[in-house]
Design a protein around this motif. Structure first.
Motif, PDB file in Angstrom:
ATOM      1  N   ILE B   7      46.619  31.808  29.946  1.00 47.08           N
ATOM      2  CA  ILE B   7      47.174  33.005  30.610  1.00 47.08           C
ATOM      3  C   ILE B   7      47.014  32.858  32.120  1.00 47.08           C
ATOM      4  CG2 ILE B   7      46.813  35.481  31.010  1.00 47.08           C
ATOM      5  CD1 ILE B   7      46.102  35.738  28.013  1.00 47.08           C
ATOM      6  N   SER B   8      45.817  32.458  32.508  1.00 46.18           N
ATOM      7  CA  SER B   8      45.533  32.285  33.941  1.00 46.18           C
ATOM      8  C   SER B   8      46.480  31.259  34.561  1.00 46.18           C
ATOM      9  CB  SER B   8      44.075  31.848  34.113  1.00 46.18           C
ATOM     10  OG  SER B   8      43.872  31.358  35.405  1.00 46.18           O
ATOM     11  N   GLU B   9      46.691  30.153  33.855  1.00 46.05           N
ATOM     12  CA  GLU B   9      47.546  29.089  34.392  1.00 46.05           C
ATOM     13  C   GLU B   9      49.016  29.514  34.465  1.00 46.05           C
ATOM     14  OE1 GLU B   9      44.728  25.365  32.983  1.00 46.05           O
ATOM     15  OE2 GLU B   9      46.641  25.693  31.964  1.00 46.05           O
ATOM     16  N   ILE B  36      40.786  39.676  28.409  1.00 47.07           N
ATOM     17  CA  ILE B  36      42.151  39.227  28.747  1.00 47.07           C
ATOM     18  C   ILE B  36      42.430  39.569  30.214  1.00 47.07           C
ATOM     19  CG2 ILE B  36      44.616  39.418  28.227  1.00 47.07           C
ATOM     20  CD1 ILE B  36      43.847  40.289  25.392  1.00 47.07           C
ATOM     21  N   LEU B  37      42.002  40.781  30.591  1.00 49.80           N
ATOM     22  CA  LEU B  37      42.239  41.238  31.961  1.00 49.80           C
ATOM     23  C   LEU B  37      41.413  40.410  32.964  1.00 49.80           C
ATOM     24  CD1 LEU B  37      43.635  43.423  33.718  1.00 49.80           C
ATOM     25  CD2 LEU B  37      41.552  44.770  33.471  1.00 49.80           C
ATOM     26  N   ASP B  38      40.119  40.359  32.731  1.00 56.66           N
ATOM     27  CA  ASP B  38      39.222  39.732  33.717  1.00 56.66           C
ATOM     28  C   ASP B  38      39.322  38.211  33.739  1.00 56.66           C
ATOM     29  OD1 ASP B  38      38.370  42.172  34.441  1.00 56.66           O
ATOM     30  OD2 ASP B  38      36.465  42.108  33.342  1.00 56.66           O
ATOM     31  N   LYS B  39      39.242  37.618  32.529  1.00 55.17           N
ATOM     32  CA  LYS B  39      39.160  36.149  32.481  1.00 55.17           C
ATOM     33  C   LYS B  39      40.522  35.466  32.413  1.00 55.17           C
ATOM     34  CE  LYS B  39      34.666  36.483  30.251  1.00 55.17           C
ATOM     35  NZ  LYS B  39      33.930  36.370  28.985  1.00 55.17           N
ATOM     36  N   GLY B  40      41.557  36.273  32.131  1.00 51.66           N
ATOM     37  CA  GLY B  40      42.905  35.709  32.099  1.00 51.66           C
ATOM     38  C   GLY B  40      43.664  36.068  33.362  1.00 51.66           C
ATOM     39  N   LEU B  41      44.087  37.351  33.428  1.00 49.94           N
ATOM     40  CA  LEU B  41      44.980  37.791  34.503  1.00 49.94           C
ATOM     41  C   LEU B  41      44.290  37.781  35.882  1.00 49.94           C
ATOM     42  CD1 LEU B  41      46.632  40.750  32.542  1.00 49.94           C
ATOM     43  CD2 LEU B  41      47.592  38.487  32.941  1.00 49.94           C
ATOM     44  N   ILE B  42      43.167  38.467  35.992  1.00 47.42           N
ATOM     45  CA  ILE B  42      42.528  38.580  37.314  1.00 47.42           C
ATOM     46  C   ILE B  42      41.965  37.224  37.762  1.00 47.42           C
ATOM     47  CG2 ILE B  42      40.617  39.667  38.584  1.00 47.42           C
ATOM     48  CD1 ILE B  42      41.249  42.228  37.050  1.00 47.42           C
ATOM     49  N   ALA B  43      41.483  36.452  36.793  1.00 45.83           N
ATOM     50  CA  ALA B  43      40.994  35.104  37.137  1.00 45.83           C
ATOM     51  C   ALA B  43      42.122  34.273  37.749  1.00 45.83           C
ATOM     52  CB  ALA B  43      40.435  34.420  35.899  1.00 45.83           C
TER      53      ALA B  43
END
Lengths: 495, 212
Positions: B7-9, B36-43
């Motif tokens: 997700i982050s990538e 999902i929010l912190d470690k995916g999108l915001i990261a």
């Protein structure tokens, strides 16, 4: 064809001379070559010219050319040629108004990164230089930019080429300081290409060959011209008339002399081997009679460069010039203004091989910090000469509907597609931050930013993709040459 | 976790649809929404911010990533109870009274949302009282003011005076930005911070909400 396809705009071109003036200059230059002649300190070449019908006075080493010889030589000179990197990929297309930049060549000094004072360069400096050039996007080829002082002077020319081929993939603008050096410099190139035939079909290096003003060829440079021609190695002729001293004070008078000297080189080259690729080049300068210097940043010098390029183009020969460099002693405002003025004029004039980036102090000093700045200047002028073309700009209405709807076009598809092709974004050497961000990032001066860029490029360098076998062989040949000159071993180099 | 990394990538490359698809997949696979929010999108946005600061990417790439972030957030929102969508803080922003230049302010809004803040954008030509009213109502931690004109800069001071007058001093922090203002001006009028661009605004506001 789209509407825009029909709207191709002209490339911006700078022109000083009318065809009538060019023809007159060429006529006068030919007249000089046929009536006053040229001095050639090379028995073999005198014989060759004699065999082709030139009148030779062996005692005075003076040759009176004939119109037939000149015509023949000009006729066989290629109207374009290409250079290829060590891997065999095309990098430079010397044709039309294509512009390629290469660092100024053969400086005796380097401006020390820390002290910003001049000193003699050593092997490590040269390796750093090659590492940097390999990453500069706007510099198409490397040149053997300065002369390492930690090797025997007899190999100081070939050693530069050796380091260049070892550390950077780009083709090389170089030159031999002696007749003997040509052999090893040719051998080094053959190691990279495989054999003579492949080297001839994919040139890797250009040799600079300089007549001596007025109208003279030394034994070494004229022999270099012949040797290069035999192996189909491209040559750039670097005639250096000095307006008001070793040439007429007027720019046109200087151009007549430059034309005569350059044509004489073309004759030697083309009679040796018709079809040898050459660049109609030069490093003329106005002579500053106040300081007894040859300012490369002078506007007069730059005008002669652009104009001799027009003469070369008229003759149908690709061109070169020593422009886009400065006489300043450090990376100051003069360095920037002279280099950028020269680069801009050169690009607008369509000089095919523009030599100069990195160079200071009357071609005597290379600065790696200046080189990374000049790379940005080159980037800007390369964008300049692409001119202004419509890029899906018509009809304009939909774009403006999008703008009014979205309130910005930062991520519009049109922006994403054309942002980096349409606008040139310089690297961090050029300051584009607002004052607060600039201060937060250290409030760095141009010199400091350039120093950081130099450090970063050296650090991020990746070894070239030339095969290890070739690298080993290059080192074997160079070591043998060093031993031949009394140096038991080469300075340490690590890839 | 591999999915969160993806997700982050995807967000970093501005792949809006991919971020949406992967976020849906993560929900289906019962990944904790907060993760999902912190470690995916915001990261992902955090990486983007860093790369922008290092000059590796340009503003459009940041905005595309932010857009991808919103796509993920929209899918994630129903997973949280009303008003419990995790946020780094609530920021009321606007262009001050008398000034209709809102490009910079809008950019700040986009960047703040991308970084995980809840942004209440009051638009342009905002009266000082309106900043206070909304900040109180929304329980905001920060008021961000923008101005392009030297003639409208004094309106920022009025807002700060109202913050004090209303007893919000210390509870609601103030930050200013815009071409004519500076860190010195911020200090002069008693603002808590000054930001020189939108990414810098995110950093400054992050600092403001973390301070005791």
């Amino acid at each position: 064809m789209s509407i825009e396809g029909k709207m191709t705009n002209p490339r911006p071109i700078l022109q000083f001379l009318s065809n009538q003036t060019i023809e007159k200059i060429i006529t006068e230059a030919r007249d000089i070559l046929c009536k006053l002649g040229v001095e050639v300190h090379n028995e073999e070449i005198l014989s060759m010219l004699h065999d082709h019908g030139a009148k030779v006075d062996r005692a005075k080493r003076r040759v009176l050319l004939t119109t037939e010889v000149i015509d023949k030589a000009l006729k066989s000179t290629p109207c374009s040629f290409k250079l290829y990197d060590v891997l065999g990929n095309e990098t430079n297309d010397f044709s039309g108004y294509n512009v390629h930049f290469t660092p100024g060549s053969a400086a005796l000094n380097i401006l020390d990164a820390k002290t910003q004072d001049i000193r003699k360069p050593v092997t490590k400096d040269y390796i750093d230089y090659a590492k940097i050039v390999s990453q500069l996007k706007n510099i198409a080829s490397q040149s053997t930019a300065f002369i390492p002082a930690d090797v025997h002077e007899k190999i100081s020319d070939s050693y530069r080429l050796y380091l260049s081929l070892l550390y950077c993939e780009k083709p090389v603008v170089t030159g031999a300081f002696t007749v003997d050096a040509f052999d090893i410099m040719k051998e080094l190139q053959i190691v990279v290409r495989g054999d003579e035939h492949q080297l001839a079909s994919k040139p890797l290096a250009i040799f600079s060959c300089c007549p001596t003003s007025p109208l003279k060829w030394s034994e070494v440079t004229s022999q270099n011209v012949v040797d290069c021609a035999r192996f189909s190695i491209p040559v750039e002729f670097i005639s250096m008339p000095l307006s008001g001293f070793m040439a007429p004070v007027t720019l046109v008078g200087t151009l007549v002399q430059h034309t005569a000297e350059t044509i004489s080189g073309i004759v030697i080259s083309q009679l040796t081997r018709p079809g040898t690729p050459v660049l109609y080049g030069g490093s003329p300068a106005v002579f500053d009679v106040r300081y007894e210097t040859t300012p490369m940043g002078a506007i007069g010098t730059q005008m002669i460069d652009c104009a001799h390029n027009e003469i070369g183009k008229y003759l149908g020969i690709p061109t070169q010039a020593y422009i886009s460099l400065s006489d300043a002693k450090m990376l100051d405002a003069q360095a920037g203004l002279e280099s950028s003025m020269g680069a801009t004029l050169a690009a607008l004039a369509g000089i095919n091989n523009v030599s100069g980036p990195g160079m200071l102090d009357f071609e005597s000093c290379q600065s790696l910090e200046k080189l990374v700045l000049d790379n940005e200047i080159c980037g800007m002028v390369l964008r300049l000469v692409k001119g202004i073309e419509p890029k899906e700009d018509f009809p304009a209405l939909p774009r403006f509907e999008e703008l009014l709807k979205e309130q910005h076009l930062l991520i519009s598809e049109h922006t994403q597609k054309y942002l980096k092709a349409e606008l040139y974004f310089p690297g961090r050497v050029i300051d584009r931050a607002n004052r607060a961000r600039w201060q937060e990032e250290g409030g760095l001066t141009l010199l400091r930013r350039a120093q950081q860029e130099v450090e970063s490029l050296v650090e991020n360098y990746k070894p070239t993709r030339l095969s290890d076998t070739a690298k080993v062989e290059l080192t074997r040949l160079m070591s043998r040459e060093a031993r031949r000159c009394g140096m038991p071993s080469l300075p340490e180099t690590t890839v | 976790m591999d999915l969160l990394r993806r997700i982050s990538e995807a967000l970093q490359t501005g792949s809006i649809e991919k971020v949406a698809t992967l976020t849906k997949q993560a929900i289906e696979e019962k990944v904790v929404p907060r993760d999902i929010l912190d470690k995916g999108l915001i990261a992902g946005m955090s990486v983007i911010g860093d790369r922008y600061k290092k000059h590796e990417i340009f503003l459009p790439e940041v905005l595309l990533a932010a857009k991808a972030m919103y796509a993920g957030m929209d899918i994630l929102k129903p997973m949280f109870l009303k008003d419990e969508m995790p946020t780094l803080g609530r920021v009321v922003i606007g262009t001050v009274q008398g000034d209709i230049h809102d490009i910079g302010k809008n950019l700040v809004g986009i960047m703040l949302r991308g970084a995980g803040f809840r942004v209440i954008d009051l638009g342009k030509d905002v009266p000082p009282e309106r900043f206070i009213e909304v900040a109180k109502k929304e329980n905001a931690e920060v008021i961000g003011m923008s101005a392009l004109l030297t003639t409208t800069m004094p309106a920022m001071k009025k807002v700060i005076e109202l913050v004090k007058k209303e007893g919000l001093n210390g509870k609601v922090k103030t930050i200013i930005g815009g071409a004519p203002v500076s860190a010195e001006y911020a200090q002069h009028i008693g603002a808590d911070a000054y930001a020189y661009d939108s990414i810098n605004a995110v950093d400054c506001i992050r600092g403001l909400v973390q301070k005791p």
